[in-house]
Design a protein around this motif. Sequence first.
Motif, mmCIF file in Angstrom:
data_model
loop_
_atom_site.group_PDB
_atom_site.id
_atom_site.type_symbol
_atom_site.label_atom_id
_atom_site.label_comp_id
_atom_site.label_asym_id
_atom_site.label_seq_id
_atom_site.Cartn_x
_atom_site.Cartn_y
_atom_site.Cartn_z
ATOM 1 N N ASN B 247 0.823 -1.210 0.000
ATOM 2 C CA ASN B 247 0.000 0.000 0.000
ATOM 3 C C ASN B 247 0.856 1.259 0.000
ATOM 4 O OD1 ASN B 247 -2.238 -1.588 0.072
ATOM 5 N ND2 ASN B 247 -2.646 -1.307 2.262
ATOM 6 N N VAL B 313 -7.207 6.810 -4.012
ATOM 7 C CA VAL B 313 -8.357 6.690 -3.119
ATOM 8 C C VAL B 313 -8.043 5.557 -2.139
ATOM 9 C CG1 VAL B 313 -10.808 6.126 -2.967
ATOM 10 C CG2 VAL B 313 -9.948 7.493 -4.891
ATOM 11 N N PRO B 314 -7.831 5.891 -0.845
ATOM 12 C CA PRO B 314 -7.312 4.893 0.106
ATOM 13 C C PRO B 314 -8.122 3.597 0.110
ATOM 14 C CG PRO B 314 -7.419 7.058 1.128
ATOM 15 C CD PRO B 314 -8.038 7.203 -0.224
ATOM 16 N N HIS B 315 -9.452 3.735 0.040
ATOM 17 C CA HIS B 315 -10.303 2.558 0.123
ATOM 18 C C HIS B 315 -10.018 1.600 -1.035
ATOM 19 C CE1 HIS B 315 -13.691 0.141 1.166
ATOM 20 N NE2 HIS B 315 -14.246 0.315 -0.025
ATOM 21 N N TRP B 316 -9.852 2.168 -2.244
ATOM 22 C CA TRP B 316 -9.596 1.330 -3.424
ATOM 23 C C TRP B 316 -8.160 0.830 -3.448
ATOM 24 C CZ3 TRP B 316 -12.499 5.170 -7.108
ATOM 25 C CH2 TRP B 316 -13.882 4.953 -6.946
ATOM 26 N N ARG B 317 -7.247 1.713 -3.033
ATOM 27 C CA ARG B 317 -5.840 1.327 -3.053
ATOM 28 C C ARG B 317 -5.601 0.107 -2.181
ATOM 29 N NH1 ARG B 317 -3.360 5.975 -1.378
ATOM 30 N NH2 ARG B 317 -3.527 5.472 0.829
ATOM 31 N N GLN B 318 -6.307 0.059 -1.019
ATOM 32 C CA GLN B 318 -6.043 -1.016 -0.070
ATOM 33 C C GLN B 318 -6.724 -2.326 -0.449
ATOM 34 O OE1 GLN B 318 -7.148 1.180 3.363
ATOM 35 N NE2 GLN B 318 -5.291 2.406 3.248
ATOM 36 N N ASN B 319 -7.550 -2.278 -1.482
ATOM 37 C CA ASN B 319 -8.152 -3.503 -1.981
ATOM 38 C C ASN B 319 -7.136 -4.221 -2.868
ATOM 39 O OD1 ASN B 319 -9.440 -5.357 -3.626
ATOM 40 N ND2 ASN B 319 -11.361 -4.199 -3.645
ATOM 41 N N GLN B 323 -5.702 -2.986 -6.465
ATOM 42 C CA GLN B 323 -4.309 -2.540 -6.475
ATOM 43 C C GLN B 323 -3.515 -3.292 -7.545
ATOM 44 O OE1 GLN B 323 -1.207 -3.617 -3.397
ATOM 45 N NE2 GLN B 323 -1.838 -1.602 -2.693
#
Lengths: 267, 417
Positions: B247, B313-319, B323
């Motif tokens: 991340n 977008v943190p929520h999408w990045r952490q998926n 990613q």
Amino acid sequence: MGNQTLAGKTMKRRDFLKLSIAGLATTTIAATTMRNKASGPVGDSPHKWAMVIDQSKCNGCGYCVDACRACNDVAPDKAWTRLIAQEPEEERDVYLPVPCMQCADAPCVDICPVGASYYRPDGIVMMDYDKCIGCRYCELACPYHARSFNWKAFTEGNPAVPDWGQPEVARRPRGVVEKCAFCYQRIDRGLAMGLTPGVDEQATPACVVACPPGARVFGDLNDPESQVSQLLAGNCSYRLREDLGTEPRVYYLPVQAEEEAACHDNV
Amino acid sequence: MSRQRLGFLRNSFTWWVAFLLLLIVSGLAAGILVFARGLQVTNLTDLVPWGLWIGIDLSSIALAAGAFSISAIVYLLKVKKLLPVAKTAVFLGLIGYTMAVLTLLLDIGRPDRFWHAMAYWNIHSPLWEVTMCVTLYLAVLTLEVTPIVGNSDIMQNRWPKMGRKMGSVHKLAPVLAVVGLCLSMMHQTSLGVTYGVIRARPAWDRSSLAVLFIVSAVAAGPAMVIFASHVAARMTSKAKINQDLLNTIAKYIGWVLIVYLFLRVWDLLYLSFSTDPGRGDSLFYLTQGPLAVNCWLGEMIIGIIIPIIILLVPHWRQNPRLQMLAAAMVVIGLILYRWDTNMVGQMVVFSYLPQATTPLFTSYLPSFVEIAAGLGVVAYGILAFTLGVRYLRVVDHTEVHEHETAQPMPVPMLSGD
């Protein structure tokens, strides 16, 4: 640790310094001489060869292409000097013969990663076929498409031999880039025999000798009496893509020069 | 008994390796054909002398940029927690550069003279600088990979003494990171300069290519590391990723992509401010002609814009799935950018004829032999990574590292799985 050792150490250090300086000097001198041997600095020669092509005389016969093919042993799938048909002007066919421009500021020499393209002291842009690695970067860099790559080995007979002359240089191997070198072999041999390139046929590039209407003229720009100097002094001339700053040594006399004398039309 | 002996056939790893070997063998056959018959077996011409292989070359060098950028982050910016990812990056880097060297050997007319750039210098040539830097950097990468091999289970079990020695090369890592950073900055930029200095081809003749090449490589190299790590982790239990570390890198890529997008748009606009007819035609070729789909859809939307959104977008990045997708898109975008840049200058050749304002349009499609040889090189890269994951544990981001101890201790491995 006594003084003795200290002195010894100092001496050693000084010796070492002396040695390194001597070594560095030797290397520099050796490197310079070696480079001079390979190709002297440009301008170290009394000559500056140039070609003038009079488009009003060129009739497109193509003899230059054939003579070049024979003397330089060029394969049928390439040509060191090409003949390009241009837009006819007032019902008259116009041709543009294109050899290597022998640029004074040649992009191919600048960018060759191994220095296989280099200047001779008299300004001719040469190819070292033993150095070339065949990366073809020079083909991208040459604005005049003057270079051809040996995609395959040229092993067949040369169709231009013997009608148009005999090969004077070695065939290039597969995998290197080749190009026109102003028939340097004829110039060098001619000079050794006391002849004048541009005047005596044996000392003049094959394409110039072969041209029936005498559209191609060769000679020394450093000699104000030479035919090229005279032609350039008395006529309008232009060079190809002068905007690129390559300073070609091939000059063209345009077709309309006689009447309109439009010097400002230079390209 | 026989069922047990044939058990390996039910193992997907076997089939995967067999498939890659098949591609490598066909690539080898194509390569032998190239060496035997010369470059006449390609579809390259005097006007389009750089084709598919140069595309693979440029892409594999750019995608190897994760090695120097992540090493620099770990050792120079002292983000020590990323150390396990640096291992993956360095290994991918070595693969990328060896791929580039292999393709170059195919591509030069005289492969027997590959050493000439070392012996005969032309310091004015950007290509000479690239060759020197690539060779030196290959040595740096080899040294950086040495401890990974030394610390592997195989070395530790069979030749523990040798393994320890190789592992101790790890002490050099900070120095290698600095040297690698210098060399990489130089040649990743110079690859752009290689094109940028060619005044004869109006599409290239500009200095911005140097900047674009390094910035895109700094974005896509780490993206390759993320993508490869995710794929490995999905394929085998031998690969372990630490989502937290990835991340961090993903966020960094997102910001670099914003810089890249800005420069890219600026560069396109800059191209349009030109009276040079050849340049106008190149721009047309790139933005509205045959390369337009690659340029707008491939490079811009898939390669830059969608990844920026996902990665920032943190929520999408952490998926993990998203990613991985974003990283793959960045990689695809980079390959297309290198391909288009190489092609556009050769497709639109400005004429040297007096008064001629129409450029010469050329075309190129790689030949079967070029494709087979290229696939062989790519398959070699994938196989090397596959074996690296399995036997050298190059994707193991859960490793515990002790902090900068001066002791020449081999990096401890987590044993057993």
